[in-house]
Scaffold this motif. Structure first.
Motif, PDB file in Angstrom:
ATOM      1  N   ALA A 122       1.427   8.937  -6.540  1.00 38.02           N
ATOM      2  CA  ALA A 122       1.618  10.355  -6.253  1.00 38.02           C
ATOM      3  C   ALA A 122       2.785  10.937  -7.047  1.00 38.02           C
ATOM      4  CB  ALA A 122       1.841  10.559  -4.758  1.00 38.02           C
ATOM      5  N   VAL A 133       2.192   9.115   3.577  1.00 43.51           N
ATOM      6  CA  VAL A 133       1.056   9.001   2.657  1.00 43.51           C
ATOM      7  C   VAL A 133       0.056  10.125   2.901  1.00 43.51           C
ATOM      8  CG1 VAL A 133      -0.783   7.487   1.827  1.00 43.51           C
ATOM      9  CG2 VAL A 133       1.436   6.529   2.451  1.00 43.51           C
ATOM     10  N   SER A 176       1.008   3.888  -3.154  1.00 46.33           N
ATOM     11  CA  SER A 176       0.633   5.288  -2.915  1.00 46.33           C
ATOM     12  C   SER A 176       1.729   6.232  -3.382  1.00 46.33           C
ATOM     13  CB  SER A 176       0.349   5.502  -1.422  1.00 46.33           C
ATOM     14  OG  SER A 176      -0.726   4.705  -0.974  1.00 46.33           O
ATOM     15  N   ARG A 225      -6.558  12.683  -4.123  1.00 49.67           N
ATOM     16  CA  ARG A 225      -6.351  13.027  -2.709  1.00 49.67           C
ATOM     17  C   ARG A 225      -7.198  12.132  -1.812  1.00 49.67           C
ATOM     18  NH1 ARG A 225      -6.772  19.092  -0.315  1.00 49.67           N
ATOM     19  NH2 ARG A 225      -4.557  19.049  -0.898  1.00 49.67           N
ATOM     20  N   ALA A 237      -1.203  12.954   0.155  1.00 50.61           N
ATOM     21  CA  ALA A 237      -2.599  13.322  -0.072  1.00 50.61           C
ATOM     22  C   ALA A 237      -2.761  14.839  -0.110  1.00 50.61           C
ATOM     23  CB  ALA A 237      -3.485  12.720   1.017  1.00 50.61           C
ATOM     24  N   GLY A 242      -5.621   5.503   1.724  1.00 54.55           N
ATOM     25  CA  GLY A 242      -4.387   4.740   1.866  1.00 54.55           C
ATOM     26  C   GLY A 242      -3.697   5.009   3.184  1.00 54.55           C
ATOM     27  N   ALA A 243      -3.678   6.278   3.617  1.00 52.90           N
ATOM     28  CA  ALA A 243      -3.056   6.637   4.893  1.00 52.90           C
ATOM     29  C   ALA A 243      -3.786   5.976   6.055  1.00 52.90           C
ATOM     30  CB  ALA A 243      -3.037   8.155   5.060  1.00 52.90           C
ATOM     31  N   ALA A 288       0.826  -1.214   0.000  1.00 53.82           N
ATOM     32  CA  ALA A 288       0.000   0.000   0.000  1.00 53.82           C
ATOM     33  C   ALA A 288       0.856   1.258   0.000  1.00 53.82           C
ATOM     34  CB  ALA A 288      -0.929  -0.017   1.215  1.00 53.82           C
ATOM     35  N   LEU A 308      -5.628   8.725  -1.588  1.00 52.51           N
ATOM     36  CA  LEU A 308      -4.428   8.698  -0.760  1.00 52.51           C
ATOM     37  C   LEU A 308      -4.762   8.814   0.723  1.00 52.51           C
ATOM     38  CD1 LEU A 308      -2.037  10.807  -3.007  1.00 52.51           C
ATOM     39  CD2 LEU A 308      -1.788   8.382  -2.437  1.00 52.51           C
ATOM     40  N   TRP A 309      -5.800   9.588   1.053  1.00 49.40           N
ATOM     41  CA  TRP A 309      -6.223   9.634   2.456  1.00 49.40           C
ATOM     42  C   TRP A 309      -6.705   8.272   2.915  1.00 49.40           C
ATOM     43  CZ3 TRP A 309      -4.616  12.612   5.936  1.00 49.40           C
ATOM     44  CH2 TRP A 309      -4.436  13.984   5.748  1.00 49.40           C
TER      45      TRP A 309
END
Length: 223
Positions: free
Chosen positions: A88, A160, A84, A173, A164, A179-180, A80, A176-177
């Motif tokens: 990005a 990550v 990510s 975005r 985002a 993902g975080a 992950a 990615l959030w």
């Protein structure tokens, strides 16, 4: 004709390109400066982590980890993370102004981590299952013993979260959030971090991104 002119005038200006920005001494200086700083950080980090690993710390009570069974999810975690980062980077490289701020934010994020790790000597959480990173373990954690005290705050989650913020508003975005959040949950499942480390990560990412905006302002004026 008037309506057409109004629509045209309200359209956002195109983002500056690499050739446009490279002609600006301020942009070149800030870009080359942060790249040099990141190389210096890469040279310093192995010795710093050897220092914090040898230093005694404290074990924090963590009610969440106390009820969360520990499992090895290293493969999913780093899959992950690297996905990510790759997505990005592909987005940011053609957008030099955004990339410059992201690089500065990443460097500042690492400086903040070095500071918090130095100020808060901690022992790893109970039930820790070692994270196995196929890349970073070989390049930066050059130690005779595994690094387990790289704790407050979670660099995996914060990186990550920072990406985002760096890519700007939109679907990427939001992805990615997510993902975080996923990565933060996975490092807790692994008991590789305290819940406090993960909870604090987005705040430090936001601070780094804000400071980077101040540091890079004026380096990428629009045309």
């Amino acid at each position: 004709m008037a309506a057409s002119s109004a629509v045209t005038s309200s359209s956002p200006a195109p983002a500056p390109t690499w050739p446009q920005l490279w002609r600006q001494p301020a942009f070149r200086g800030r870009l080359l400066g942060i790249l040099a700083a990141l190389l210096l950080l890469g040279a310093v980090i192995p010795r710093f982590f050897a220092f914090i690993q040898a230093r005694p710390g404290v074990v924090l009570p963590d009610p969440l980890l106390a009820v969360l069974p520990a499992h090895d999810v290293s493969g999913l975690t780093f899959g992950a993370i690297y996905l990510s980062v790759a997505v990005a980077v592909v987005y940011l490289v053609p957008r030099p102004a955004l990339l410059l701020r992201a690089l500065w934010a990443y460097g500042l994020l690492h400086l903040l981590r070095l500071l918090t790790l130095w100020l808060l000597p901690l022992e790893p959480p109970l039930g820790l299952v070692l994270l196995q990173d196929p890349l970073v373990d070989k390049l930066f954690y050059a130690s005779a013993t595994p690094i387990t005290k790289d704790l407050f705050f979670s660099g995996h989650t914060a990186t990550v979260a920072l990406l985002a913020l760096a890519v700007g508003p939109g679907l990427l975005r939001r992805g990615l959030w997510l993902g975080a959040v996923l990565i933060g949950g996975l490092v807790l499942v692994q008991h590789a971090h305290y819940s406090y480390d993960v909870a604090a990560a987005p705040a430090f990412a936001a601070l780094s991104y804000w400071l980077a905006g101040r540091a890079t302002s004026g380096a990428s004026r629009r045309y």
